[in-house]
Motif scaffolding. Sequence first.
Motif, short mmCIF file in Angstrom:
data_model
loop_
_atom_site.label_atom_id
_atom_site.label_comp_id
_atom_site.label_asym_id
_atom_site.label_seq_id
_atom_site.Cartn_x
_atom_site.Cartn_y
_atom_site.Cartn_z
N THR A 249 -18.38 -11.05 1.16
CA THR A 249 -19.03 -9.84 0.64
C THR A 249 -18.78 -8.61 1.52
O THR A 249 -19.03 -7.50 1.08
N ARG A 250 -18.27 -8.81 2.74
CA ARG A 250 -18.02 -7.69 3.65
C ARG A 250 -16.72 -7.94 4.40
O ARG A 250 -16.48 -9.04 4.89
N LEU A 251 -15.89 -6.88 4.49
CA LEU A 251 -14.61 -7.01 5.16
C LEU A 251 -14.30 -5.74 5.95
O LEU A 251 -14.67 -4.63 5.55
N SER A 252 -13.58 -5.94 7.04
CA SER A 252 -13.08 -4.83 7.86
C SER A 252 -11.57 -4.94 7.91
O SER A 252 -11.03 -5.92 8.44
N ILE A 253 -10.87 -3.96 7.36
CA ILE A 253 -9.41 -4.00 7.25
C ILE A 253 -8.85 -2.75 7.92
O ILE A 253 -8.91 -1.65 7.36
N GLY B 120 -9.07 1.34 7.52
CA GLY B 120 -8.69 2.22 8.62
C GLY B 120 -7.19 2.23 8.87
O GLY B 120 -6.47 1.26 8.58
N ASN B 121 -6.70 3.36 9.39
CA ASN B 121 -5.29 3.55 9.76
C ASN B 121 -4.35 3.35 8.57
O ASN B 121 -3.31 2.70 8.67
N MET B 122 -4.72 3.93 7.43
CA MET B 122 -3.91 3.80 6.22
C MET B 122 -3.55 5.18 5.68
O MET B 122 -3.73 5.49 4.51
N THR B 123 -3.03 6.04 6.53
CA THR B 123 -2.67 7.38 6.09
C THR B 123 -1.45 7.41 5.19
O THR B 123 -1.23 8.39 4.48
N TYR B 124 -0.66 6.35 5.20
CA TYR B 124 0.58 6.33 4.43
C TYR B 124 0.40 5.81 3.02
O TYR B 124 1.33 5.87 2.22
N LEU B 125 -0.77 5.26 2.69
CA LEU B 125 -0.98 4.70 1.36
C LEU B 125 -1.27 5.80 0.35
O LEU B 125 -2.03 6.73 0.63
N PRO B 126 -0.70 5.73 -0.85
CA PRO B 126 -0.95 6.76 -1.87
C PRO B 126 -2.29 6.54 -2.55
O PRO B 126 -2.98 5.54 -2.34
N CYS B 127 -2.65 7.48 -3.40
CA CYS B 127 -3.92 7.39 -4.12
C CYS B 127 -3.94 6.21 -5.08
O CYS B 127 -5.01 5.64 -5.33
N GLU B 128 -2.79 5.82 -5.61
CA GLU B 128 -2.74 4.71 -6.55
C GLU B 128 -3.21 3.40 -5.92
O GLU B 128 -3.80 2.55 -6.60
#
Length: 354
Positions: free
Chosen positions: A181-185, A251-259
């Motif tokens: 139910t809870r995750l840290s990625i 966190g640290n996912m600045t390269y991922l697009p909105c999709e």
Amino acid sequence: MGKGKGHQSGGYGRKSLRFQHQREWQELVFEDESNRRRGRGPRKKTEIESAPKERPKLRLASLLHMLQERQYYDQAEERQFRQKNSVREKSFSSPPGSLVYHHDDHYGNDVRLGAKSLQELCLRTLATSLPIYLAELGEDALCHYLSLLTGPALTALSVYLSESIGMNDSLIPLFNQSHVTRLSIYAPKNDDETDSHWKALTMDGLMSLAPTWGQNSSSDHFVPDCWEENSEDNGVSFWQGCRKLERLELGNMTYLPCEAFEKLFSYSSQTTHLSLTHCCTFESGPEVLWRLHEWLPQLVFLDLSGNGWVTEELIRALFREYKQRSFQIKAIGCLPQTNEVSLELDFGARFLWK
């Protein structure tokens, strides 16, 4: 007496003549200066003063254009400030685990004790050694073994993994468990290209958390009478994967697009706590926040710390969308102090910035 009187009048026979000459001189100077500014020649003294003209009207489109231009330059200035002070941004980042345990200290007490327990030490060691186990056992076997852990234990393991080496496409499918139910990625900050087992966290890897429609091996030939009935009462589950996520840290996912966020959040409508630390860019970030209420309508806490693209307008728009008084936004190190104080005055304890 005559000599003294002439000295007092400044060389004129009478003081009245001196005053008259001074008044005429001042009027001529003022008239020449005003005509010079207007670009017109000297006017005649007999000219009748015209009535004052009305103030010119400005078009709404011009005002909007000026406002957008001003906002663009403000964002550009803020972007340059963030790039020059990248170390300052990192100091405001929310560490892994700050959201999954936010205002819920009793969650996972069997794992997180005051003194480090044996289970916590084992999970911390397992987190750093997980890529080795994955290479030796394979994804299916390791995923089966991790499914035997409790939900709080898997949550703690994800926190320790994000703190140490970070998540990647190979490790994130291991946490695709139905009872989590809870995750840290948190994606790795620096990818180690020399390690053959190490990969970056991509859109496909993040989508491995999305639940899928399938059947267990023990029920391959079972067909329910109604697809809407709760088949879990009979020990059979047709949904596989994380479909009960209540709290999620990214966190640290600045390269991922909105999709990528759209596809993930479309399966997590029951999520109540979300953290986006160092996620998105100046182009994709505002788009994600504008559509966040559409994807996560039950959200009550949002952490945006460490994102330089966050603006006061976006914060106010979120408060307009989430009208419940329990909704809170945490944005440390995102806005100038004047904007932070303004938001605190308007929303009080619902806006956290320090």
